[in-house]
Design a protein around this motif. Structure first.
Motif, PDB file in Angstrom:
ATOM      1  N   GLU A 121      32.382  32.936  41.537  1.00 49.11           N
ATOM      2  CA  GLU A 121      33.537  33.496  40.850  1.00 49.11           C
ATOM      3  C   GLU A 121      34.761  33.360  41.737  1.00 49.11           C
ATOM      4  O   GLU A 121      34.657  33.424  42.961  1.00 49.11           O
ATOM      5  N   ASP A 122      35.929  33.194  41.099  1.00 47.46           N
ATOM      6  CA  ASP A 122      37.165  33.157  41.870  1.00 47.46           C
ATOM      7  C   ASP A 122      37.638  34.579  42.146  1.00 47.46           C
ATOM      8  O   ASP A 122      36.964  35.556  41.792  1.00 47.46           O
ATOM      9  N   GLU A 123      38.808  34.729  42.764  1.00 53.51           N
ATOM     10  CA  GLU A 123      39.311  36.047  43.143  1.00 53.51           C
ATOM     11  C   GLU A 123      39.635  36.933  41.943  1.00 53.51           C
ATOM     12  O   GLU A 123      39.741  38.151  42.066  1.00 53.51           O
ATOM     13  N   ASN A 124      39.754  36.325  40.734  1.00 50.77           N
ATOM     14  CA  ASN A 124      40.016  37.105  39.520  1.00 50.77           C
ATOM     15  C   ASN A 124      38.742  37.399  38.731  1.00 50.77           C
ATOM     16  O   ASN A 124      38.812  37.915  37.618  1.00 50.77           O
ATOM     17  N   GLY A 125      37.603  37.035  39.277  1.00 47.46           N
ATOM     18  CA  GLY A 125      36.339  37.274  38.593  1.00 47.46           C
ATOM     19  C   GLY A 125      35.985  36.230  37.547  1.00 47.46           C
ATOM     20  O   GLY A 125      35.046  36.403  36.788  1.00 47.46           O
TER      21      GLY A 125
END
Length: 138
Positions: A121-125
């Motif tokens: 997942e990226d930093e924004n989920g």
């Protein structure tokens, strides 16, 4: 005959009531494992079986590989996620390890396949994927 059945039911109930899950048994849950890379052929032939090699990470010594979740998203699109079981153990050994596994895939359609390997997942989920297209020989 009724006595035998009754006796069996009483014994069965007794055995089941004596079973219990104790707190000293390990608890676990399933977790997705991040894909590092995947090896696929340059093309598929219809109705042939292929071994797909995938390198994924085990985040620590309390995670065991269980298998691959290969989910069809569309006719020729597949999401691939390695699945592990995470044990709750306070004495867990830290340290990430890269491991290679494989699964078999049968080509059933003539359209190009899109494989989406879960990478985390990226930093924004938001879910992130390594996408690889494999054309099918006509």
């Amino acid at each position: 005959m009724k006595r035998v059945v009754s006796l069996f039911l009483v014994l069965f109930a007794f055995v089941l009531s004596s079973c219990s899950l104790s707190d000293d048994q390990p608890n676990y849950y399933f977790v997705p494992l991040q894909v590092v890379s995947a090896e696929l052929p340059e093309s598929f032939s219809l109705h042939e079986t292929y071994q797909i090699n995938v390198t994924y990470t085990l985040p620590n010594g309390c995670v065991s590989f269980e298998g691959f979740d290969v989910s069809p998203i569309a006719e020729t699109t597949r999401n691939v996620v390695p699945i592990g079981s995470q044990f709750d153990d306070p004495e867990c050994v830290d340290g990430m390890a890269e491991v290679e596994g494989s699964f078999n895939f049968i080509c059933l359609y003539t359209d190009t396949y899109l494989f989406r390997f879960w990478t985390g997942e990226d930093e924004n989920g938001e879910q992130e994927y390594l996408e690889i297209e494999v054309p099918v020989n006509q």
